[in-house]
Design a protein around this motif. Structure first.
Motif, PDB file in Angstrom:
ATOM      1  N   UNK A 129      -6.566 116.095  44.497  1.00 54.89           N
ATOM      2  CA  UNK A 129      -5.899 116.002  45.696  1.00 54.89           C
ATOM      3  C   UNK A 129      -6.301 114.559  46.294  1.00 54.89           C
ATOM      4  N   UNK A 130      -7.175 113.977  46.001  1.00 53.88           N
ATOM      5  CA  UNK A 130      -7.090 112.355  46.551  1.00 53.88           C
ATOM      6  C   UNK A 130      -6.221 111.603  45.753  1.00 53.88           C
ATOM      7  N   UNK A 131      -5.908 111.939  44.409  1.00 54.27           N
ATOM      8  CA  UNK A 131      -5.014 110.796  43.700  1.00 54.27           C
ATOM      9  C   UNK A 131      -3.613 111.242  44.164  1.00 54.27           C
ATOM     10  N   UNK A 132      -3.275 112.494  44.492  1.00 52.66           N
ATOM     11  CA  UNK A 132      -1.920 112.847  45.184  1.00 52.66           C
ATOM     12  C   UNK A 132      -1.799 112.107  46.438  1.00 52.66           C
ATOM     13  N   UNK A 134      -3.392 109.317  47.512  1.00 50.99           N
ATOM     14  CA  UNK A 134      -3.241 108.002  47.283  1.00 50.99           C
ATOM     15  C   UNK A 134      -1.713 107.617  47.073  1.00 50.99           C
ATOM     16  N   UNK A 135      -1.120 108.513  46.063  1.00 51.68           N
ATOM     17  CA  UNK A 135       0.337 108.154  45.572  1.00 51.68           C
ATOM     18  C   UNK A 135       1.112 108.501  46.889  1.00 51.68           C
ATOM     19  N   UNK A 136       1.245 109.504  47.719  1.00 53.31           N
ATOM     20  CA  UNK A 136       1.995 109.544  48.838  1.00 53.31           C
ATOM     21  C   UNK A 136       1.845 108.286  49.573  1.00 53.31           C
ATOM     22  N   UNK A 137       0.861 107.774  49.840  1.00 53.20           N
ATOM     23  CA  UNK A 137       0.635 106.787  50.941  1.00 53.20           C
ATOM     24  C   UNK A 137       1.183 105.476  50.376  1.00 53.20           C
ATOM     25  N   UNK A 138       1.232 105.407  49.088  1.00 51.97           N
ATOM     26  CA  UNK A 138       1.571 104.115  48.349  1.00 51.97           C
ATOM     27  C   UNK A 138       2.929 104.203  47.899  1.00 51.97           C
ATOM     28  N   UNK A 139       3.476 105.491  47.542  1.00 52.82           N
ATOM     29  CA  UNK A 139       4.646 105.297  46.859  1.00 52.82           C
ATOM     30  C   UNK A 139       5.845 106.129  47.360  1.00 52.82           C
ATOM     31  N   UNK A 140       5.815 106.034  48.976  1.00 53.00           N
ATOM     32  CA  UNK A 140       6.879 106.772  49.344  1.00 53.00           C
ATOM     33  C   UNK A 140       6.679 108.349  49.416  1.00 53.00           C
ATOM     34  N   UNK A 141       5.589 108.846  49.762  1.00 50.77           N
ATOM     35  CA  UNK A 141       5.308 110.352  50.030  1.00 50.77           C
ATOM     36  C   UNK A 141       5.563 111.029  48.450  1.00 50.77           C
ATOM     37  N   UNK A 142       5.299 110.275  47.354  1.00 55.88           N
ATOM     38  CA  UNK A 142       5.435 111.093  46.268  1.00 55.88           C
ATOM     39  C   UNK A 142       4.094 111.187  45.521  1.00 55.88           C
ATOM     40  N   UNK A 164      -9.243 101.323  41.543  1.00 55.29           N
ATOM     41  CA  UNK A 164      -8.718 102.113  42.628  1.00 55.29           C
ATOM     42  C   UNK A 164      -9.830 103.144  42.746  1.00 55.29           C
ATOM     43  N   UNK A 165     -10.103 103.521  43.990  1.00 56.09           N
ATOM     44  CA  UNK A 165     -11.275 104.560  44.100  1.00 56.09           C
ATOM     45  C   UNK A 165     -10.782 105.223  45.176  1.00 56.09           C
ATOM     46  N   UNK A 166     -11.252 106.608  45.436  1.00 58.56           N
ATOM     47  CA  UNK A 166     -11.122 107.561  46.329  1.00 58.56           C
ATOM     48  C   UNK A 166     -12.213 107.609  47.334  1.00 58.56           C
ATOM     49  N   UNK A 167     -12.081 108.365  48.288  1.00 57.38           N
ATOM     50  CA  UNK A 167     -13.437 108.377  49.393  1.00 57.38           C
ATOM     51  C   UNK A 167     -14.257 109.521  48.777  1.00 57.38           C
ATOM     52  N   UNK A 168     -15.573 109.031  48.537  1.00 55.92           N
ATOM     53  CA  UNK A 168     -16.474 109.964  48.136  1.00 55.92           C
ATOM     54  C   UNK A 168     -16.471 110.317  46.486  1.00 55.92           C
ATOM     55  N   UNK A 169     -15.418 109.627  45.830  1.00 58.51           N
ATOM     56  CA  UNK A 169     -15.356 110.232  44.441  1.00 58.51           C
ATOM     57  C   UNK A 169     -14.971 108.624  43.864  1.00 58.51           C
ATOM     58  N   UNK A 170     -15.570 108.710  42.552  1.00 65.65           N
ATOM     59  CA  UNK A 170     -15.082 107.680  41.638  1.00 65.65           C
ATOM     60  C   UNK A 170     -14.099 107.983  40.798  1.00 65.65           C
ATOM     61  N   UNK A 171     -12.838 107.294  41.011  1.00 63.63           N
ATOM     62  CA  UNK A 171     -11.794 107.479  40.244  1.00 63.63           C
ATOM     63  C   UNK A 171     -11.730 106.930  38.639  1.00 63.63           C
ATOM     64  N   UNK A 172     -12.831 106.001  38.540  1.00 63.15           N
ATOM     65  CA  UNK A 172     -12.791 105.829  37.074  1.00 63.15           C
ATOM     66  C   UNK A 172     -13.738 106.895  36.328  1.00 63.15           C
TER      67      UNK A 172
END
Length: 240
Positions: A129-132, A134-142, A164-172
Motif C-alpha cells: 500500500x505504501x509503495x503504490x 508513493x508511486x501515485x504521488x511521484x509518477x502521475x497517479x500510476x 526511499x522510505x515509507x511512513x512507519x516502515x523500512x522500504x529497504x
C-alpha cells in the motif's frame, strides 16, 4: 540493476540468502491488522489465496524485475513466483505462527532474525500500500505495476539502497524480504506453487528430488543434463 546472469551467479555463491529472510530491526505500527494473525481480505476470484488483485499485480511486477526473463531464460514471472508468495503469506509463514511474536521489538542484529511486531503478511500488506501510494504521488497517479520497467528498477534500487522510505516502515527491509521470498519461490520445489515447469532448476542444472544419484556420483563436477524431478514426480508420470 544487475543483469539476470549476475543476479543468479550471486545467488549460487550466497546460498545463505536462500535459506531464510534476513534480519530487520525496525518496527511497524498503525496497520489495521489483528496481532499475530494474517487477516484474509475479500478475494475477487478463486485463483487468489491472500493477495487482493492490486496487491498481486504489485508483487508480480516486483518479482518480475528482481529475476527478469532475458536471453539466459525465463524469470520469476514465468516461474509463477507470485503464486508461491501468495500461498506462503496465506499460511503459517504469513501469520508468523511458528515464531515468537510477543516482543520486545527493538533494533536487532543480523543473527537475531525477524524483528517486526507484525507477521510477514502484515508487512507485505502495509508495504505494498505504501509503495503504490508513493508511486501515485511521484509518477502521475500510476501504481508500481503500471510504471515502465526502467522506473520500476529505479524505485527498487532506491528501496534497496535506503534512499526511499515509507511512513512507519523500512522500504529497504521490505525489499530484502521480498527478494528472499522471490529467490525461494524461484528455486523451491514446484509443489509449493513457484518454480513452474522447474524453470529455476533447469536454469542452474539442478536435477531435483531424485530418489537415487548413484549413477551420477563420478561425473567429476560436470553438468548433469538430466530432466529435473520434483517431490510430486514429473507431470508425464501421472496416471490419466
Amino acid at each position: 540493476m544487475p543483469t539476470r546472469r549476475q543476479f543468479i551467479h550471486s545467488i549460487l555463491f550466497a546460498s545463505a540468502a536462500i535459506a531464510a529472510p534476513a534480519a530487520f530491526g525496525r518496527t511497524i505500527s498503525g496497520i489495521p491488522w489483528s496481532p499475530g494473525l494474517a487477516d484474509q481480505p475479500a478475494l475477487p476470484d478463486s485463483t487468489q489465496t491472500f493477495f487482493t488483485a492490486a496487491e498481486r499485480a504489485c508483487v508480480r511486477a516486483i518479482t518480475a524485475r528482481l529475476i527478469p526473463s532475458d536471453e539466459t531464460g525465463p524469470g520469476a514471472d514465468e516461474a509463477n513466483v507470485v503464486a508461491f508468495i501468495d500461498t506462503q503469506l496465506a499460511g503459517f509463514y504469513g501469520r508468523g505462527q511458528r515464531w515468537y511474536m510477543k516482543g520486545p521489538f527493538l533494533e536487532g542484529t543480523d543473527e537475531q532474525g525477524y524483528q517486526f511486531e507484525r507477521p510477514p503478511a502484515g508487512l507485505y500488506r502495509m508495504a505494498i500500500a505504501a509503495l503504490d501510494e508513493h508511486c501515485r504521488r511521484t509518477h502521475g497517479d500510476k501504481t508500481f505495476a503500471e510504471l515502465d520497467t526502467s522506473l520500476q528498477d529505479d524505485t527498487l534500487s532506491a528501496m534497496e539502497e535506503g534512499k526511499l522510505d515509507f511512513e512507519g516502515l523500512s522500504a529497504s527491509a521490505f525489499f530484502e524480504l521480498i527478494l528472499d521470498n522471490t529467490i525461494e519461490g524461484f528455486f523451491s520445489d514446484p509443489i509449493y506453487g513457484g518454480n513452474r515447469d522447474m524453470i529455476g532448476w533447469r536454469l542452474v542444472g539442478f536435477p531435483g528430488a531424485r530418489y537415487d544419484y548413484r549413477d551420477y556420483l563420478d561425473h567429476d563436477g560436470k553438468r548433469l543434463d538430466i530432466p529435473p524431478v520434483g517431490l510430486a514426480g514429473r507431470p508425464e508420470w501421472k496416471a490419466p
